[in-house]
Design an enzyme around this catalytic site. Sequence first.
Site, mmCIF file in Angstrom:
data_model
loop_
_atom_site.group_PDB
_atom_site.id
_atom_site.type_symbol
_atom_site.label_atom_id
_atom_site.label_comp_id
_atom_site.label_asym_id
_atom_site.label_seq_id
_atom_site.Cartn_x
_atom_site.Cartn_y
_atom_site.Cartn_z
ATOM 1 N N CYS A 1 0.829 -1.203 0.000
ATOM 2 C CA CYS A 1 0.000 0.000 0.000
ATOM 3 C C CYS A 1 0.859 1.247 0.000
ATOM 4 O O CYS A 1 2.087 1.183 -0.043
ATOM 5 C CB CYS A 1 -0.874 0.023 1.244
ATOM 6 N N GLY B 1 -1.604 1.505 -4.817
ATOM 7 C CA GLY B 1 -2.847 0.859 -4.415
ATOM 8 C C GLY B 1 -4.039 1.524 -5.049
ATOM 9 O O GLY B 1 -4.193 2.737 -4.937
ATOM 10 N N ASN C 1 1.585 -0.057 5.601
ATOM 11 C CA ASN C 1 2.069 -0.652 4.359
ATOM 12 C C ASN C 1 3.007 -1.793 4.733
ATOM 13 O O ASN C 1 4.040 -1.555 5.361
ATOM 14 C CB ASN C 1 2.817 0.400 3.524
ATOM 15 N N GLY C 2 2.614 -2.984 4.349
ATOM 16 C CA GLY C 2 3.472 -4.122 4.663
ATOM 17 C C GLY C 2 2.640 -5.330 5.016
ATOM 18 O O GLY C 2 1.422 -5.330 4.857
ATOM 19 N N TYR D 1 10.044 -2.705 -9.794
ATOM 20 C CA TYR D 1 8.719 -2.430 -10.353
ATOM 21 C C TYR D 1 7.863 -1.476 -9.530
ATOM 22 O O TYR D 1 7.222 -0.589 -10.075
ATOM 23 C CB TYR D 1 7.948 -3.758 -10.498
HETATM 24 P P1 AMP Z 1 2.177 -11.515 -15.621
HETATM 25 O O1 AMP Z 1 1.267 -11.332 -16.764
HETATM 26 O O2 AMP Z 1 1.498 -12.216 -14.477
HETATM 27 O O3 AMP Z 1 3.471 -12.172 -15.974
HETATM 28 O O4 AMP Z 1 2.497 -10.073 -15.052
HETATM 29 C C1 AMP Z 1 3.660 -9.406 -15.375
HETATM 30 C C2 AMP Z 1 3.371 -7.958 -15.490
HETATM 31 O O5 AMP Z 1 2.739 -7.466 -14.325
HETATM 32 C C3 AMP Z 1 4.662 -7.193 -15.686
HETATM 33 O O6 AMP Z 1 4.529 -6.472 -16.872
HETATM 34 C C4 AMP Z 1 4.751 -6.266 -14.496
HETATM 35 O O7 AMP Z 1 4.944 -4.945 -14.947
HETATM 36 C C5 AMP Z 1 3.452 -6.391 -13.749
HETATM 37 N N1 AMP Z 1 3.639 -6.735 -12.330
HETATM 38 C C6 AMP Z 1 4.676 -7.355 -11.755
HETATM 39 N N2 AMP Z 1 4.454 -7.513 -10.426
HETATM 40 C C7 AMP Z 1 3.272 -6.968 -10.161
HETATM 41 C C8 AMP Z 1 2.501 -6.801 -8.977
HETATM 42 N N3 AMP Z 1 2.929 -7.217 -7.793
HETATM 43 N N4 AMP Z 1 1.311 -6.185 -9.090
HETATM 44 C C9 AMP Z 1 0.865 -5.765 -10.287
HETATM 45 N N5 AMP Z 1 1.544 -5.886 -11.426
HETATM 46 C C10 AMP Z 1 2.726 -6.490 -11.391
#
Ligand code: AMP
Length: 469
Positions: free
Chosen positions: A5, A34, A108-109, A249
């Site tokens: 968050c 979030g 957050n955590g 990310y």
């Molecule tokens: P996926 O389609 O499940 O492989 O999702 C990968 C994509 O989701 C990547 O392009 C990342 O930018 C994004 N991503 C990675 N980790 C997260 C996360 N925790 N929450 C939301 N998006 C994510």
Amino acid sequence: MHDACGVVGISLRDFSASVAKPIYYALHSLQHRGQEAAGISVHDGKGVRVHRGMGLVSEVFGDAQINLLRGPVGIGHVRYPTTGSSCLENSQPLLVKYRDGAIAIAHNGNLVNSQELQKQLEGAGDIFHSTSDTEVIAHLLVRELQRYDLADAIRAVMHRLVGSYSLVFLYGDLVIGVRDPLGIKPLCIGKLENGYMVASESVAVDTLNGRLVRDVQPGEMVTIKSGAISCERLVRAPRPAHCIFEYIYFARPDSILDGRLVYDIRVNIGSILAEEHPADADIVAPIPDSGITLAVGYHQRSGTRYRECLMKNRYVGRTFIMPDQSMRETAVRLKMNTIRPNIEGKKIVLVDDSIVRGTTSRRIVDMVRGAGAKTVHVRIGSPPIIAPCYLGIDMASREELIAAHKTVEGVEAVIDATSLGYVSLEGLVKAIGIPIEHLCTGCLSGMYPVEIPGEECCNSQRRITEFTC
Ligand code: AMP
């Protein structure tokens, strides 16, 4: 429940000033942390008011709600979407009333021992309204406040918590920021023209035209009273364990996290990726938005021409919020369009930050091939994600993580890339510039800095168990 968050707390010097608007703007700048729910809690000199709702900050707050939240001190929270726990009761700030007053908490955590703590507290007669670990923290704090002054009460609570927590409290007319002893999740201090603030990321300070003072130290408590600040290190660990995924990310590229500009780190990662995984290509293109800065680094190092091939529809939420696989796939198509003339007949390097389930990459490679690419090399700015996060990033279960079950060649085949290259862990750590022992690499290595119940593969060498006052 996993909470990734954004939190903010602001105290203004001028008692007639209203803090709700600056908190609202700060939450807007933390919206990427979030999108499920948002809330603000303000102390007006007499008592605490809170307004929370499901949705984006702009959906939860209008002038009417902001005008009702009068007062110069307050805290705010944006909550990350997680399957199964999407309800107003789990949104924050959490307001706890007790014999001597009320405390609002934004967290957050994620605690890994909250169930155990909740059982102990219930055994001692406490009644809980949710399964949220934030409520566990609130109960512990209320109990300790009956024995100690504020700082000692918080210290006592910290000694019982295992996991990640960047907390912001509203306690009377005080705003308190606390970062867990390992500094897993970020928290920083900003100076405003007429007060101080704490926030998950420095972009919130920038938005309010403030000055970033510094990060809250791991284990430190920051108290802001009437716009003046004091700090105390309550608990010390032998070393920190900053979340590596924030750099990859989660944090915004314009944030400064633990002294480093995330943008620079991502350019470095892209550059190392180009060294480790060169490709015979005409152009390098990002998967927007998270791949943009990485692709800039890849382009700079490799000399391959940078050209965008995909355009994002910014008005569609993150695909991750889609609860089932078929909807997620539709969402990817809705979210992204190809720029066909930039792709047709070209050899392309596509750069993204991570592959979690593999859905996004597979869809996008498909789209880029469909738009006439000759070859599609995929380059990823993180090593394979092989293990779940228990410490505050809501990623996916082990079963869903594609790299937990497949080799790089296996993932390459599933996403149908001409070639696939992940940055190495060593390369990533070098790009970040923080020693690996000072980072939590749980999702990339399966080694967590704290003991995770039921997680057999955690390596005890990396664990941090000794804490001092
Ligand atoms: P996926 O389609 O499940 O492989 O999702 C990968 C994509 O989701 C990547 O392009 C990342 O930018 C994004 N991503 C990675 N980790 C997260 C996360 N925790 N929450 C939301 N998006 C994510």
